[in-house]
Design a protein around this motif. Structure first.
Motif, PDB file in Angstrom:
ATOM      1  N   SER A   1       0.797  -1.224   0.000  1.00 51.67           N
ATOM      2  CA  SER A   1       0.000   0.000   0.000  1.00 51.67           C
ATOM      3  C   SER A   1       0.830   1.274   0.000  1.00 51.67           C
ATOM      4  CB  SER A   1      -0.933   0.001   1.224  1.00 51.67           C
ATOM      5  OG  SER A   1      -0.182  -0.094   2.427  1.00 51.67           O
ATOM      6  N   LEU A   2       2.138   1.159  -0.039  1.00 49.83           N
ATOM      7  CA  LEU A   2       2.994   2.343   0.051  1.00 49.83           C
ATOM      8  C   LEU A   2       3.508   2.812  -1.296  1.00 49.83           C
ATOM      9  CD1 LEU A   2       5.073   1.394   3.226  1.00 49.83           C
ATOM     10  CD2 LEU A   2       2.990   2.767   3.086  1.00 49.83           C
TER      11      LEU A   2
ATOM     12  N   PRO B   1       7.543   0.336   7.288  1.00 53.02           N
ATOM     13  CA  PRO B   1       8.198   1.065   8.384  1.00 53.02           C
ATOM     14  C   PRO B   1       7.684   0.688   9.761  1.00 53.02           C
ATOM     15  CG  PRO B   1       7.551   2.547   6.599  1.00 53.02           C
ATOM     16  CD  PRO B   1       6.899   1.223   6.320  1.00 53.02           C
ATOM     17  N   GLN B   2       6.512   0.069   9.844  1.00 56.24           N
ATOM     18  CA  GLN B   2       5.952  -0.302  11.140  1.00 56.24           C
ATOM     19  C   GLN B   2       6.569  -1.577  11.710  1.00 56.24           C
ATOM     20  OE1 GLN B   2       3.942   1.933  12.418  1.00 56.24           O
ATOM     21  NE2 GLN B   2       4.051   3.113  10.505  1.00 56.24           N
ATOM     22  N   LYS B   3       7.286  -2.360  10.862  1.00 56.07           N
ATOM     23  CA  LYS B   3       7.876  -3.622  11.299  1.00 56.07           C
ATOM     24  C   LYS B   3       9.352  -3.397  11.635  1.00 56.07           C
ATOM     25  CE  LYS B   3       4.215  -6.205  10.229  1.00 56.07           C
ATOM     26  NZ  LYS B   3       3.450  -7.029  11.186  1.00 56.07           N
ATOM     27  N   THR B   4       9.679  -3.443  12.917  1.00 50.12           N
ATOM     28  CA  THR B   4      11.068  -3.260  13.317  1.00 50.12           C
ATOM     29  C   THR B   4      11.887  -4.488  12.932  1.00 50.12           C
ATOM     30  OG1 THR B   4      10.573  -4.154  15.500  1.00 50.12           O
ATOM     31  CG2 THR B   4      10.436  -1.755  15.234  1.00 50.12           C
ATOM     32  N   VAL B   5      13.210  -4.304  12.810  1.00 52.24           N
ATOM     33  CA  VAL B   5      14.117  -5.374  12.396  1.00 52.24           C
ATOM     34  C   VAL B   5      14.066  -6.518  13.399  1.00 52.24           C
ATOM     35  CG1 VAL B   5      16.536  -5.920  11.899  1.00 52.24           C
ATOM     36  CG2 VAL B   5      15.581  -3.701  11.213  1.00 52.24           C
TER      37      VAL B   5
ATOM     38  N   TRP C   1       8.408 -11.288   3.412  1.00 52.47           N
ATOM     39  CA  TRP C   1       9.190 -10.766   4.539  1.00 52.47           C
ATOM     40  C   TRP C   1       8.971  -9.264   4.603  1.00 52.47           C
ATOM     41  CZ3 TRP C   1      14.800 -12.789   5.690  1.00 52.47           C
ATOM     42  CH2 TRP C   1      15.196 -12.341   6.952  1.00 52.47           C
ATOM     43  N   GLU C   2       8.248  -8.790   5.630  1.00 54.40           N
ATOM     44  CA  GLU C   2       7.986  -7.365   5.823  1.00 54.40           C
ATOM     45  C   GLU C   2       8.905  -6.835   6.915  1.00 54.40           C
ATOM     46  OE1 GLU C   2       3.508  -6.266   4.819  1.00 54.40           O
ATOM     47  OE2 GLU C   2       3.630  -7.685   6.480  1.00 54.40           O
ATOM     48  N   SER C   3       9.563  -5.716   6.623  1.00 52.65           N
ATOM     49  CA  SER C   3      10.496  -5.156   7.593  1.00 52.65           C
ATOM     50  C   SER C   3      10.822  -3.723   7.226  1.00 52.65           C
ATOM     51  CB  SER C   3      11.787  -5.987   7.644  1.00 52.65           C
ATOM     52  OG  SER C   3      12.746  -5.390   8.495  1.00 52.65           O
ATOM     53  N   ALA C   4      11.153  -2.930   8.245  1.00 53.64           N
ATOM     54  CA  ALA C   4      11.612  -1.573   7.983  1.00 53.64           C
ATOM     55  C   ALA C   4      12.956  -1.579   7.272  1.00 53.64           C
ATOM     56  CB  ALA C   4      11.713  -0.799   9.292  1.00 53.64           C
ATOM     57  N   ALA C   5      13.753  -2.653   7.484  1.00 57.35           N
ATOM     58  CA  ALA C   5      15.048  -2.758   6.815  1.00 57.35           C
ATOM     59  C   ALA C   5      14.899  -3.047   5.328  1.00 57.35           C
ATOM     60  CB  ALA C   5      15.886  -3.845   7.478  1.00 57.35           C
TER      61      ALA C   5
ATOM     62  N   TYR D   1      15.407  20.696   8.879  1.00 58.37           N
ATOM     63  CA  TYR D   1      15.146  19.672   7.865  1.00 58.37           C
ATOM     64  C   TYR D   1      14.355  18.527   8.505  1.00 58.37           C
ATOM     65  CZ  TYR D   1      18.748  22.251   5.377  1.00 58.37           C
ATOM     66  OH  TYR D   1      19.466  23.229   4.768  1.00 58.37           O
ATOM     67  N   VAL D   2      13.285  18.105   7.865  1.00 60.12           N
ATOM     68  CA  VAL D   2      12.417  17.035   8.387  1.00 60.12           C
ATOM     69  C   VAL D   2      12.128  16.049   7.263  1.00 60.12           C
ATOM     70  CG1 VAL D   2      11.349  18.485  10.145  1.00 60.12           C
ATOM     71  CG2 VAL D   2      10.322  18.354   7.870  1.00 60.12           C
ATOM     72  N   TRP D   3      11.855  14.752   7.671  1.00 60.49           N
ATOM     73  CA  TRP D   3      11.523  13.714   6.694  1.00 60.49           C
ATOM     74  C   TRP D   3      10.124  13.967   6.128  1.00 60.49           C
ATOM     75  CZ3 TRP D   3      15.584  11.279   5.237  1.00 60.49           C
ATOM     76  CH2 TRP D   3      16.590  10.937   6.141  1.00 60.49           C
ATOM     77  N   ARG D   4       9.990  13.608   4.887  1.00 62.23           N
ATOM     78  CA  ARG D   4       8.659  13.689   4.281  1.00 62.23           C
ATOM     79  C   ARG D   4       7.776  12.599   4.882  1.00 62.23           C
ATOM     80  NH1 ARG D   4       8.852  17.105  -0.049  1.00 62.23           N
ATOM     81  NH2 ARG D   4      10.930  17.478  -0.951  1.00 62.23           N
ATOM     82  N   GLU D   5       6.540  12.903   5.076  1.00 63.94           N
ATOM     83  CA  GLU D   5       5.596  11.963   5.671  1.00 63.94           C
ATOM     84  C   GLU D   5       4.673  11.398   4.601  1.00 63.94           C
ATOM     85  OE1 GLU D   5       5.603  10.750   8.571  1.00 63.94           O
ATOM     86  OE2 GLU D   5       7.180  12.003   9.426  1.00 63.94           O
ATOM     87  N   PRO D   6       4.427  10.052   4.623  1.00 68.66           N
ATOM     88  CA  PRO D   6       5.056   9.094   5.546  1.00 68.66           C
ATOM     89  C   PRO D   6       6.489   8.794   5.125  1.00 68.66           C
ATOM     90  CG  PRO D   6       3.661   7.938   3.989  1.00 68.66           C
ATOM     91  CD  PRO D   6       3.458   9.400   3.703  1.00 68.66           C
ATOM     92  N   LYS D   7       7.328   8.498   6.125  1.00 69.54           N
ATOM     93  CA  LYS D   7       8.724   8.195   5.845  1.00 69.54           C
ATOM     94  C   LYS D   7       8.820   6.791   5.247  1.00 69.54           C
ATOM     95  CE  LYS D   7      13.288   7.760   7.954  1.00 69.54           C
ATOM     96  NZ  LYS D   7      14.054   7.688   9.215  1.00 69.54           N
ATOM     97  N   LEU D   8       9.306   6.668   4.007  1.00 69.01           N
ATOM     98  CA  LEU D   8       9.370   5.398   3.292  1.00 69.01           C
ATOM     99  C   LEU D   8      10.803   5.013   2.987  1.00 69.01           C
ATOM    100  CD1 LEU D   8       6.406   5.945   0.792  1.00 69.01           C
ATOM    101  CD2 LEU D   8       6.373   4.864   3.039  1.00 69.01           C
TER     102      LEU D   8
END
Length: 926
Positions: free
Chosen positions: A702-703, A735-739, A763-767, A793-800
């Motif tokens: 969905s991203l 991004p919601q799945k931590t390593v 395999w879903e992961s932020a990495a 400076y800020v990340w664009r949302e959502p951070k991908l």
């Protein structure tokens, strides 16, 4: 039997004892216990058993580690009223050295004077008779038309006790000495042996309770040159069967039988028909001359019409031997495609499907261009065909490849013609007669080819077994159901023959050029015989290093290792789009991970799981996932080494039986299977090299970031998976799945596959997100406060994105406020207004002077007539004052006057004014 010291027999003293460097053996409990029975309603001749008429033994330990002590009569049926069974000592109980276990009260007591005890071991050094627990068997390796007679001649060829040693036979029969023991801890077996005759093959090996031999390469005993020698082998905990086996005859050293020169007809054995009945076919007359059939490739025909192997360095197509040309070497192996006689390294027999005894019958018959199954004694018999290969030798020109385990391969063409549920089994045995089923074909199968990869250089047996039906019926209703084998080809056989010669790399020497091996990753140029390195991002075909075409390109997203033996991914990936380049780094996902499928149940309701182990990338291409078969290690305490079978792959699968089912503390892992042996490529496409990863198997992403897919293949080719197994791993940014993230199986295929051949994982992961770049952040500029302005400076949302570059630090700059600029503006405006006022006054004053001069000239012009009086002066001289207060009235505005002043001035600084006379005469200029 000859006495010790002669060179034509083998003798051995067997003993077991403890060693300080290993755990001690517990008291040995033999498998072979004495059977006994209690007869009910016995006559008066039976009496109560005395202590001298029975002894005590322990039962086998159960899963809880408990056992019972039972009384066993020396001679069953002679007495009655044995003591009742009592609870025995725990299975881990043992006595120390110098003590023995008194079974009557189950306690350890010291040995009497003049006697000793090994404690946890047992010694055999008196061989007046075969000790209890030992068994001696004999067999004949020659299975031909006289098999039954030969077997009868081997009944007396056994190991014979000789007082202080036991000696084997010296004839062509195989004699086996066996001893079964159940060890409570791992230990050793030690024995001394005398083996001076190299014409006798002497082997010692150990099998566990699953009839699996140990993998010890030292099973082939070395001849003794200085008398008796000592040999020691470590044993695993649990059941072990020790084998000492000798034979003076080997199946691969038989003398070749001659090729037939006359056409002979014989009834197929066993003969199951009658030629005397009405309408029966008579046996055709024998002796008709016919052309000799050709020999198999690599053999040549002698003058007496026999087939002999060509010498090394030559090849043949079945007729004459030809020397290999310079710059080539023979491709040794065995290629059987003519079946006039059974090859000398093959044997055939029949195994009963009811009691599993060999019947001494011929199971397969030769038929010219193929070999087929005979009728057998019953339809459920196994028709056995065995090919034995002593070892393998890769071509000299091929460098040993530590990554590729293939040492040889066997390919055969077969078919089955069946009316019922027949089965054809193909089995492989390593270092012993124990065969492991590799593949099974059920029912009728058309003519097809099958290939098996051999990965271990050792003595190997290949067995084909055909069973017409599994029903236990002693009848022959389906004798027309047959299996046929048309050809068998085994490559790289030690002491094999060659049907062709292959190019090799040349090495110059004093005696000329000879074949040599190229360095790893180099191919052989066919024309020059020189070695050349494979280009970058290519790998070398195993055992085919001829020409640059032998260097196969690596798939997308991969590169070759140092020796060009495999392609791998270093956990990095790049994807180009019209707007930017996405870079990935999967190093955080390089470690092995595990995943279990949903529970499954056997027909009896026992629960089990399919357990997967995955290693995605990195590690220089080394496969890190390990799946184990630890069924034989059930009773071995945790931490102790046992006899286990394991496989290593990128992705592997095993069947896990949970502890609540087995009754043990740990679960049982069995049936390990490799699902991924080599990496095909890494891409965002859904299809690569014929492998497809359907997106609909998992929930959609969905991203807007496509999944990165890893494609793998397995070397295992099965009947249902003719192209081998394949595996795909979708790596998805979340991004919601931590390593390390989470692994998922397809929702519609809970075991990872929908067809048994193609496996899929998500395999879903932020990495798994692309590396961060300048396109993933933006700047926010603050207002100017107290002369200071900040840029954040800020990340664009959502951070991908993940990893990559970091956000730049906040930037601070000096600025001016709005009040300051307002003050500057007001001051500048005021100064401008004052300047304009001064300029206006200045020009107005100057204009008044010019107007006066102009009026003066006009008045003088009106007084002029024809004779003008002489002028006293031309103009007002400098310094003179205007004394006349002449006022000239004009209707022009101030702006008009300034315009007239500025436009009528001459280049010399004087004003030019047109004057008119009052009489309207001609104009005059002054």
């Amino acid at each position: 039997m000859a006495e010790p010291g002669h060179s034509h027999h083998l003798s051995a003293r067997v003993r077991g004892r403890t060693e300080r460097r290993i755990p001690r053996l517990l008291r040995l409990l033999l498998w072979a216990g004495t059977a006994f029975q209690v007869t009910q309603g016995t006559g008066p001749e039976l009496h109560a058993c005395k202590e001298s008429e029975y002894h005590y033994e322990y039962t086998a330990c159960d899963s809880t580690g408990s056992r019972w002590r039972v009384a066993v009569p020396h001679t069953p049926g002679l007495c009655t009223s044995l003591p009742d069974p009592v609870k025995g000592t725990e299975c881990s109980f043992s006595c120390n050295a110098g003590e023995f276990l008194d079974m009557k009260d189950q306690s350890c007591k010291p040995c009497a004077e003049g006697r000793y005890s090994l404690g946890t071991g047992i010694r055999f050094d008196e061989w007046d008779e075969l000790p209890h627990g030992f068994a001696s068997l004999s067999a004949n390796m020659e299975l031909d038309d006289s098999a039954a007679e030969s077997t009868g001649n081997c009944t007396s060829s056994k190991w014979v006790p000789r007082g202080d040693y036991i000696a084997s036979n010296t004839d062509e029969c195989t004699a086996t000495l066996m001893y079964a023991v159940n060890l409570k801890q791992s230990g050793t077996v030690n024995f001394e042996y005398y083996y001076p005759d190299s014409s006798i093959i002497f082997e010692f090996f150990v099998q566990n309770d699953q009839c699996q031999p140990n993998a010890d390469d030292s099973r082939w005993m070395k001849t003794t040159e200085k008398g008796w020698e000592f040999h020691s082998v470590e044993l695993n905990r649990g059941n072990n069967v020790l084998y000492w086996r000798t034979t003076a005859f080997s199946v691969w050293t038989k003398v070749p039988k001659p090729v037939l020169t006359q056409l002979m007809y014989k009834w197929a054995k066993p003969k199951i028909c009658s030629e005397d009945l009405e309408g029966a076919v008579k046996l055709p007359a024998s002796g008709v001359k016919t052309h000799c059939p050709p020999c198999n490739p690599g053999f040549f025909k002698t003058n007496n019409s026999t087939c002999q192997p060509c010498p090394y360095g030559s090849y043949s197509n079945g007729s004459d031997c030809t020397r290999c040309p310079a710059g080539t070497e023979p491709a040794v192996g065995f290629e059987y495609k003519w079946w006039n006689t059974l090859p000398t390294n093959m044997e055939t027999t029949v195994l009963s499907g009811i009691n599993f005894e060999y019947k001494g019958m011929t199971g397969w018959e030769v038929a010219g261009d193929h070999i087929y199954t005979a009728a057998g004694a019953s339809d459920n018999d196994f028709m056995i065909l065995t090919l034995v290969v002593p070892g393998f030798r890769p071509p000299q020109s091929v460098m040993a490849d530590t990554e590729n385990k293939e040492v040889a391969r066997i390919t055969f063409v077969f078919e089955t013609l069946c009316t019922v549920n027949c089965e054809l089994y193909f089995m492989v045995g390593v270092n012993s007669r124990t065969n492991t089923p590799v593949e099974t074909w059920k029912g009728s199968k058309g003519k097809q080819s099958y290939t098996y990869i051999i990965e271990e250089n050792t003595t190997t047996s290949f067995t084909w077994a055909f069973q017409r039906t599994t029903f236990h019926e002693a009848s022959r209703k389906y004798t027309n159901d047959v299996a046929k084998i048309y050809s068998i080809n085994v490559t790289n056989v030690m002491n094999g023959v060659a049907s062709y010669c292959r190019p090799c790399a040349l090495e110059a020497s004093d005696v000329g050029s000879s074949c040599t091996s190229c360095p790893a990753g180099y191919y052989i140029d066919r024309d020059s015989g020189t070695c050349h390195s494979c280009p970058s991002n290519t790998i070398l075909k195993a055992h085919q290093p001829y020409g640059v075409q032998a260097c196969v390109p690596c798939g997308p997203g991969t590169k070759n290792n140092k020796i060009h033996s495999l392609c791998y991914n270093d956990c990095t990936f790049s994807r180009n789009t019209p707007t930017r380049t996405f870079n990935y780094n999967f190093s955080a996902l390089a470690n092995t991970v595990t995943l279990a499928g949903g529970p499954s149940f056997t027909s009896k309701g026992l629960k089990y799981f399919h357990h997967f182990t995955l290693s995605l990338c990195g590690n220089q291409g080394r496969k890190m996932s390990v799946c184990t078969d630890n069924v034989t290690d059930l009773r071995i305490p945790e931490g102790e080494s046992g006899f286990s079978k394991s496989i290593t792959a990128y992705v592997c699968q095993a069947v896990i039986i949970p502890p609540e089912v087995t009754g043990y503390k740990a679960g049982v892992s069995s049936q390990p299977v490799s699902l991924a042996d080599r990496l095909i490529g890494v891409t965002t496409d859904m299809t690569l090299d014929g492998i497809t990863s359907p997106a609909e198997l998992f929930h959609p992403e969905s991203l807007g970031i496509p999944d990165v897919i890893f494609f793998y293949r397995s070397n295992d080719v099965t009947q249902s998976c003719s192209s081998g197994r394949s595996t795909t791993i979708r790596v998805r940014c979340n991004p919601q799945k931590t390593v390390p993230g989470s692994l998922l199986l397809p929702g519609t295929c809970s075991d990872g596959t929908c067809d048994g051949c193609n496996f899929h994982f998500l395999w879903e992961s932020a990495a798994a997100c692309p590396l961060c770049s300048v396109a993933d952040y933006h700047a926010i500029v603050s207002s100017c406060v107290a002369g200071i302005q900040k840029t954040t400076y800020v990340w664009r949302e959502p951070k991908l994105c993940s990893g990559g570059i970091s956000l730049p630090e906040q930037r601070v700059t000096i600025c001016k406020t709005i009040d300051f600029w307002l003050k500057v503006g007001i001051s500048a405006g005021t100064c401008t207004a004052i300047l304009l006022t001064v300029l206006t006054c200045y020009f107005w004053k100057k204009n008044q002077k010019l107007e006066y001069k102009y009026s003066k000239l006009v008045m003088n012009a009106t007084l002029k007539d024809c004779d003008l009086p002489a002028a006293d002066s031309c103009a007002i001289m400098e310094g003179e004052d205007v004394e006349d207060d002449l006022i000239f009235t004009s209707k022009k505005s101030l702006f008009g006057k300034i315009k007239s002043f500025t436009s009528k001035r001459t280049p010399d600084g004087f004003d030019s004014v047109p004057l008119k006379t009052s009489s309207g005469g001609p104009d005059m200029d002054l």
